[in-house]
Design a protein around this motif. Structure first.
Motif, PDB file in Angstrom:
ATOM      1  N   PRO A 247       0.801  -1.235   0.000  1.00 11.24           N
ATOM      2  CA  PRO A 247       0.000   0.000   0.000  1.00 11.24           C
ATOM      3  C   PRO A 247       0.834   1.286   0.000  1.00 11.24           C
ATOM      4  O   PRO A 247       0.537   2.202  -0.762  1.00 11.24           O
ATOM      5  CB  PRO A 247      -0.837  -0.116   1.269  1.00 11.24           C
ATOM      6  N   THR A 274      -5.295   2.823  -1.320  1.00 11.73           N
ATOM      7  CA  THR A 274      -4.414   1.660  -1.225  1.00 11.73           C
ATOM      8  C   THR A 274      -4.641   0.915   0.087  1.00 11.73           C
ATOM      9  O   THR A 274      -4.449  -0.300   0.138  1.00 11.73           O
ATOM     10  CB  THR A 274      -2.940   2.071  -1.341  1.00 11.73           C
ATOM     11  N   ALA A 275      -5.080   1.637   1.124  1.00 12.97           N
ATOM     12  CA  ALA A 275      -5.408   0.944   2.372  1.00 12.97           C
ATOM     13  C   ALA A 275      -6.573  -0.010   2.149  1.00 12.97           C
ATOM     14  O   ALA A 275      -6.573  -1.141   2.656  1.00 12.97           O
ATOM     15  CB  ALA A 275      -5.746   1.955   3.465  1.00 12.97           C
ATOM     16  N   ARG A 282      -5.951  -8.806   2.094  1.00 11.85           N
ATOM     17  CA  ARG A 282      -5.760  -9.536   3.336  1.00 11.85           C
ATOM     18  C   ARG A 282      -6.935 -10.471   3.617  1.00 11.85           C
ATOM     19  O   ARG A 282      -6.747 -11.627   3.992  1.00 11.85           O
ATOM     20  CB  ARG A 282      -5.616  -8.527   4.465  1.00 11.85           C
ATOM     21  N   GLU A 286      -6.928 -14.555   3.866  1.00  9.92           N
ATOM     22  CA  GLU A 286      -7.536 -15.239   4.997  1.00  9.92           C
ATOM     23  C   GLU A 286      -8.530 -16.288   4.514  1.00  9.92           C
ATOM     24  O   GLU A 286      -8.554 -17.408   4.995  1.00  9.92           O
ATOM     25  CB  GLU A 286      -8.287 -14.224   5.882  1.00  9.92           C
ATOM     26  N   ARG A 289      -6.907 -19.308   2.952  1.00  5.90           N
ATOM     27  CA  ARG A 289      -6.139 -20.140   3.867  1.00  5.90           C
ATOM     28  C   ARG A 289      -6.915 -21.402   4.226  1.00  5.90           C
ATOM     29  O   ARG A 289      -6.352 -22.431   4.545  1.00  5.90           O
ATOM     30  CB  ARG A 289      -5.831 -19.331   5.131  1.00  5.90           C
ATOM     31  N   MET A 303       5.039 -12.357  -1.760  1.00  2.00           N
ATOM     32  CA  MET A 303       5.500 -11.891  -0.464  1.00  2.00           C
ATOM     33  C   MET A 303       6.687 -12.771  -0.197  1.00  2.00           C
ATOM     34  O   MET A 303       6.550 -13.977  -0.006  1.00  2.00           O
ATOM     35  CB  MET A 303       4.384 -12.129   0.569  1.00  2.00           C
ATOM     36  N   GLU A 521       8.250  -3.718   1.281  1.00  2.00           N
ATOM     37  CA  GLU A 521       6.937  -4.286   1.593  1.00  2.00           C
ATOM     38  C   GLU A 521       6.834  -5.723   1.082  1.00  2.00           C
ATOM     39  O   GLU A 521       6.143  -6.548   1.669  1.00  2.00           O
ATOM     40  CB  GLU A 521       5.827  -3.406   1.006  1.00  2.00           C
ATOM     41  N   ASN A 524       9.205  -7.579   3.647  1.00  2.00           N
ATOM     42  CA  ASN A 524       8.906  -7.360   5.058  1.00  2.00           C
ATOM     43  C   ASN A 524      10.162  -7.344   5.910  1.00  2.00           C
ATOM     44  O   ASN A 524      10.255  -8.006   6.924  1.00  2.00           O
ATOM     45  CB  ASN A 524       7.947  -8.430   5.572  1.00  2.00           C
TER      46      ASN A 524
END
Lengths: 756, 756
Positions: A247, A274-275, A282, A286, A289, A303, A521, A524
């Motif tokens: 973001p 972007t948030a 996200r 989730e 998953r 990532m 990003e 991380n």
């Protein structure tokens, strides 16, 4: 009185770009690469048209309307974030499932030792997907080919290339990108995501179809180039955020690379968008998953984990990093140079017709499949390391570090784990810590193959991002250097791969802060920030010595008249009137309909000066500027009079400001939509209510450099040049974007030294 | 012919700000707060003065000079980074050692149960340090008081307040900040670091003393407002980078909060500067790891660890976070409101003289010492938790979570660990994971004390940053909310403290992206990015409903004429000529020396229009604009003639462009430096070589809103207003920054509704 052919200026509206580019770039020996689509471009106008209708509308704005505007602004930012985020999820889901299925199929056949059958399966899967992608591109929306970032960049600079943000382009961009990436091409989905974000933003701002006019009445506030520009900036940022799950990087990308104008308020809105994207992604991860997303594994949204436990570094490490940066800069500029050459070659093929485009894609697809499948055969089989217990070796699933390929059981082929994986997984493997060793020869072969495949793939008729090829090539190059230096440096080879990717990115794209943040990003890990910064600074500096950034290069090659942020040095030697080119066509404050129609028909000008003359004023004076689109709407309304009189109040009653709102690209009124009778041709119409009485003007003796700065900083489409001395006609000419192009100026004054 | 008192415009150069502010703000009931120092302000001029001398210089520039310029640009960026980084290291080293020594002393006395002696020691150490800091501020450089960010922000907007970047200010800022922070005040070193960075940049750009003129000849390229602005932007970014060890955050801070103009090229240079700072800080920490830095522990350069292992969150968590954001926004705007009130009260005290400033500081120091030492006594003693094995309880050293204070052995006082620590350690304790519990009452007392101490401390005569007080108050508030919600939310209370700090920062400073990145760089954890973004967005939105950001508020209160990025709505109802105010004084192209001298003496104007008249032109026409500073240099050169003739070539031989380079603040030629004889008063001087022939002009009927945008976007100091109709004098007036101030316009047109 109404038509002056003096020392005027032409004001090109829609310019046949191929023609123009060819003419204008004779001096610099460049040709414009143009698909069937990018044949007309239109300048955008960020000036507020302060005519009487606008002022009336402005005065009557109440609190509710201001609230509507603010509410809608944020709602649109939310929707852009949601839309782009969802498309990003869909894209990842589709690619991972399609490519995963293809790779599984191939893998299973390999395990049965049916090598030829496996190749045929692999290559034909790739080809079917490639044909699908290229057919979409070639036949439905040619504007969707390529990265899209150069076009978005040009749009935000004020150049609207035909259909670049059309719904059909969006559709093809989404599906073409999915098929293209799944087809195993050395292309990324990042550039296309940026374009997708911009398209979504543009569509939302337009309010979709005209049928739902009522529902979207509020959107009238956004039907102008200024607000649309803001939306598209948000869209571009959302695209990067969705592509890299970054973001903050998205905001910085929009700021550093995409946008030409920026204000603090936009920073906040872009950040909000972007948030929203980050939250959507996200939630999607989730959701997946729980295993409901088929073959979509952890690998979908990239990532990467890089081992930076070795947080300290000493002088040899730094020297190694500097070397990496310098070489990365050289390779990066070489990449740009070759991409440029290849694009020019392809443009010749593309001009022959859509079928040739598809043929080219098929050729490249075959080449890619052969390389990906064939090259691993030359690699040696390596016995599985004994210390591996948890991790399976060879890998059974579709992704993993230890591909069995042609090797006997208990052995693995390290080149296959790079080639026969999705690109995201290949990058992950390259970034993996140094405990997993790649052979030198493996890295060399992979680097060479990816470097050249990346170059020949960009420019074919599929949506193709440049980030992933550059990261892949850079990461393999970095790991190669890291492996060669081996004992000399303490740094992990995985970290070397990351720094190599950074050096290539810096060398091709020439961004700094945004790349740095995107890489942070992605991985991380903030501890290696100084090293990444160092590498980026060095590689950008080195590469800038050779040529321009890849996106700037493509913008230039496409013949898009991009306005640079600064004036060229030689512009100080010229004054504004030096670049004005005639003939100038102007109207009286109350003008004959026939004259207007004639001018609209036989020129392509977009802005016409309006000059008040006796009896409406004491002496001829510049009243302002009318726009072609506004004239068309006014003529359509038919508020004509037999006499030459002011009919201001009539017109003000008949029209509201939003009747003149800018329609979406290509949707405005056309000249052929008017039906003016012979009788009406001799009547008069009052232009005052639609005349922008505050156009930006410069004196003819103003230095061209300062006029350029004014034009660029304020985002103008027209700039009026007025005489310095009294007693002459009140306007000398009009300057437009094309008059400021270096090619144009140097064409007019070939004796000027361009760097002095 | 040479002096017109028509419908002209006044062009204020150095304005007695107190007077002006008081007059102008009658309508808005505001008074200007002015120290002895901020009595004169000067506008900066980012326009390139294109006179003949400049053009000659430009044409003669060769490759070597261009290389010199580029080389120097980057060298200066490097030096700014190095300088700011080193000052940052020194600052941290000094603060940690002084404050550490003081706390150790107090602690040891406490351990001996000498409570009163401990208090006296503690309070007197604080007071001595406070007196040192305030004496420096009050007597040497009053401009060094406060945060400095508002002044830097105003400078980058084009307002140079007297001595704000002077060497004495730098000296006092560095040492005053060290003493102030070590004295235990609720102030931070972050704002002062930004100011320090800006001062260092300014000094480097000036090239230090004039004695070393030869050495610094190359610096002549930087002796103008444009290049100086770029340097100071780099300096501000370097300051943030040094304060927070956040290189990317520093760049973004400069972009979002500090700078009013931005270009892509600057992004890169700023990034380079902050990278240098990061390297310096890193080397310093490496060096100190070996224990050579006395009491400087890990705590010196703040870097907090937050436990975000709980990476998932559900709906109740989100609701808690939203509540935190809303309340944070309300508290933040309350903070701004109270700071404003306190500053206004203090300004009355400050006007009475330096000794009153010192007295006020002593009072606040006593209050702070009493609170810090006294309040922990009301806190209950807690037995040390049994599971603590490695960690010592109670803490023996100077910092730590388990301060013994007045408690019996084996017990600790949790409030003392917050009050009797450096502020950095207190923040670290608040951010620490939830395993260490703070009592509700402890948090409540600490929050209330810090909130109000922070407010009453800002504005006293010491360099005082706002970041640390706000972060402290926010973190204790966040931890309080986290503890209250307790079982309702899964999130760690340490994470709550971080989010609380974010909400307070968003609520007071109203930055978004830069705060987000700074917090990320401080805590080195990207996983909580979405939560931090959410909190920042909410608290900023809520707080914006109440008042402006704290820095904007201070800028306004200091009476600095800050130009907003956008035009106010009511400006659309006015035109440019509505705000010009007379009298206008203009010169002929060849003017009598006496007239020039008279005008310079009896007006404070800084720019004068030059009008060519017969016989030098056919009719009166605007030749351009001359600046006061250029006129002074020209008169000093005494190239006068008895007759009214052009002496261009003489003057061009006598002067070079860099003779007119802008001197450092307050160092330029003054009127009293000239010694013109009576005879010379009647002679003539040719102004053409120093006349800027391309001043930006607008027509008198240009909408004021658009004129404002032009003025702001191009960073002008003067804007010429020319008549629309022929046959009138060629210039109507000159607009300057003050003419665009809302207070000025609303003063002229009180009937206008300011929000419509």
């Amino acid at each position: 009185m109404f038509e002056r052919f003096g020392s005027g200026a032409s004001d090109h509206d829609m310019i046949k770009e191929p023609l123009l580019s060819k003419n204008r770039t004779n001096t610099t020996s460049q040709i414009a690469i143009v698909g069937a689509n990018v044949c007309t471009i239109e300048s955008l106008d960020y000036e507020i048209v302060e005519n009487e209708l606008f002022k009336q509308d402005w005065r009557s704005r109440n609190r509710v309307q201001i609230f509507q505007y603010i509410f809608l602004k944020w709602t649109l930012a939310l929707l852009i974030g949601l839309g782009t985020g969802l498309v990003g999820c869909f894209n990842n889901l589709a690619v991972e499932n399609i490519a995963g299925f293809k790779l599984l199929l191939t893998n299973n056949l390999m395990l049965e030792n049916k090598y030829f059958k496996a190749f045929v399966t692999y290559a034909s899967c790739n080809m079917v997907l490639a044909i699908a992608a290229s057919a979409l591109c070639a036949y439905i929306a040619p504007a969707a080919a390529g990265s899209g970032i150069p076009e978005v960049k040009a749009y935000l600079n004020g150049v609207d290339a035909y259909s670049i943000l059309a719904p059909s382009t969006l559709f093809v961009k989404i599906f073409g990108s999915i098929f293209g990436v799944a087809a195993g091409f050395v292309v990324g989905k990042e550039g296309p995501m940026v374009h997708t974000g911009a398209c979504i933003a543009s569509m939302l701002g337009q309010g979709g179809s005209r049928k739902y006019r009522l529902t979207w009445r509020w959107l009238r506030y956004f039907k102008n180039d200024r607000d649309r520009r803001d939306l598209i900036t948000c869209g571009a940022a959302a695209g990067v955020a969705a592509a890299f799950r970054a973001p903050v990087g998205g905001v910085l990308f929009a700021l550093e690379e995409a946008a030409s104008w920026w204000r603090s308020a936009l920073l906040w809105r872009t950040f909000f968008t972007t948030a929203v994207v980050a939250v959507v992604l996200r939630s999607f991860i989730e959701f997946c998953r729980s295993g409901k997303c088929g073959l979509f594994g952890k690998g979908g949204l990239i990532m990467f984990d890089v081992n930076s436990s070795q947080a300290t570094y000493n002088t040899p490490d730094l020297l190694a990093v500097i070397l990496l940066g310098v070489l990365g800069g050289i390779f990066g500029s070489l990449y740009n140079y070759l991409v440029d050459k290849v694009l020019r070659t392809y443009s010749i093929i593309h001009e022959k017709g859509p079928i040739f485009k598809v043929m080219l894609v098929i050729t490249i697809s075959l080449l890619t499949s052969s390389c990906s499948y064939g090259l691993p055969f030359v690699s040696q089989c390596i016995p599985c390391p004994s210390y591996l217990e948890e991790e399976q070796c060879p890998t059974a699933g579709r992704s993993g570090n230890y591909k069995n390929f042609q090797c006997p059981p208990g052995h693995y082929n390290d080149l296959a784990s790079l080639f026969l994986n999705t690109k995201d997984d290949a990058i992950r493997n390259l970034f993996s810590p140094g405990t997993k060793e790649f052979h030198l020869s493996t890295l060399l072969v992979f680097f060479a193959a990816i470097f050249f495949l990346g170059i020949v793939t960009y420019g074919i008729a599929i949506p193709s991002g440049l980030f992933i090829p550059v990261i892949l090539a850079g990461a393999s190059y970095g790991r190669l250097v890291g492996t060669i230096l081996g004992s000399l440096s303490n740094l992990d080879t995985g970290l070397f791969a990351l720094l190599g990717a950074a050096s290539f990115l810096g060398g091709t794209m020439r961004m700094t802060v945004s790349l740095c943040v995107i890489l942070l990003e992605l991985t991380n890990d903030l501890l290696m920030l100084p090293l990444v910064m160092l590498v980026l600074l060095i590689s950008k500096t080195v590469a800038d010595g050779f040529n321009k950034g890849v996106y700037d290069q493509i913008v230039k090659m496409k013949g898009l008249p991009y306005l640079e942020a600064h004036a060229e040095p030689y512009m100080r030697q010229l004054v504004a009137s030096d670049v004005v080119s005639g003939p100038l066509i102007s109207f009286s404050g109350v003008e004959k309909v026939g004259n207007i129609l004639h001018s609209l028909k036989f020129t392509r000008h977009n802005g016409f000066p309006v000059i008040d003359e006796p009896p409406f004023s004491d002496a001829p004076e510049l009243c302002g500027l009318v726009l072609r689109s506004h004239l068309l709407v006014l003529l359509k309304g038919k508020k004509f009079t037999k006499q030459r009189v002011l009919t201001r109040s009539d017109i003000m009653r008949r029209f509201k400001a939003h009747d003149f709102a800018k329609a979406g690209s290509g949707k405005g009124l056309k000249l052929k939509d008017l039906d003016i009778t012979e009788e009406e041709m001799d009547m008069y119409v009052d232009l005052h209510p639609i005349t922008n009485t505050s156009p930006y003007t410069v004196v003819e003796t103003m230095s061209l450099a300062k006029a350029t700065v004014l034009f660029r900083e304020l985002g103008l489409r027209h700039m009026c040049v007025v005489p310095k001395t009294p007693g002459r006609p009140p306007i000398v000419g009009i300057l437009t974007r094309h008059d400021f192009m270096p090619e144009h100026i140097l064409g007019l004054y070939p004796h000027i030294h361009p760097h002095k």
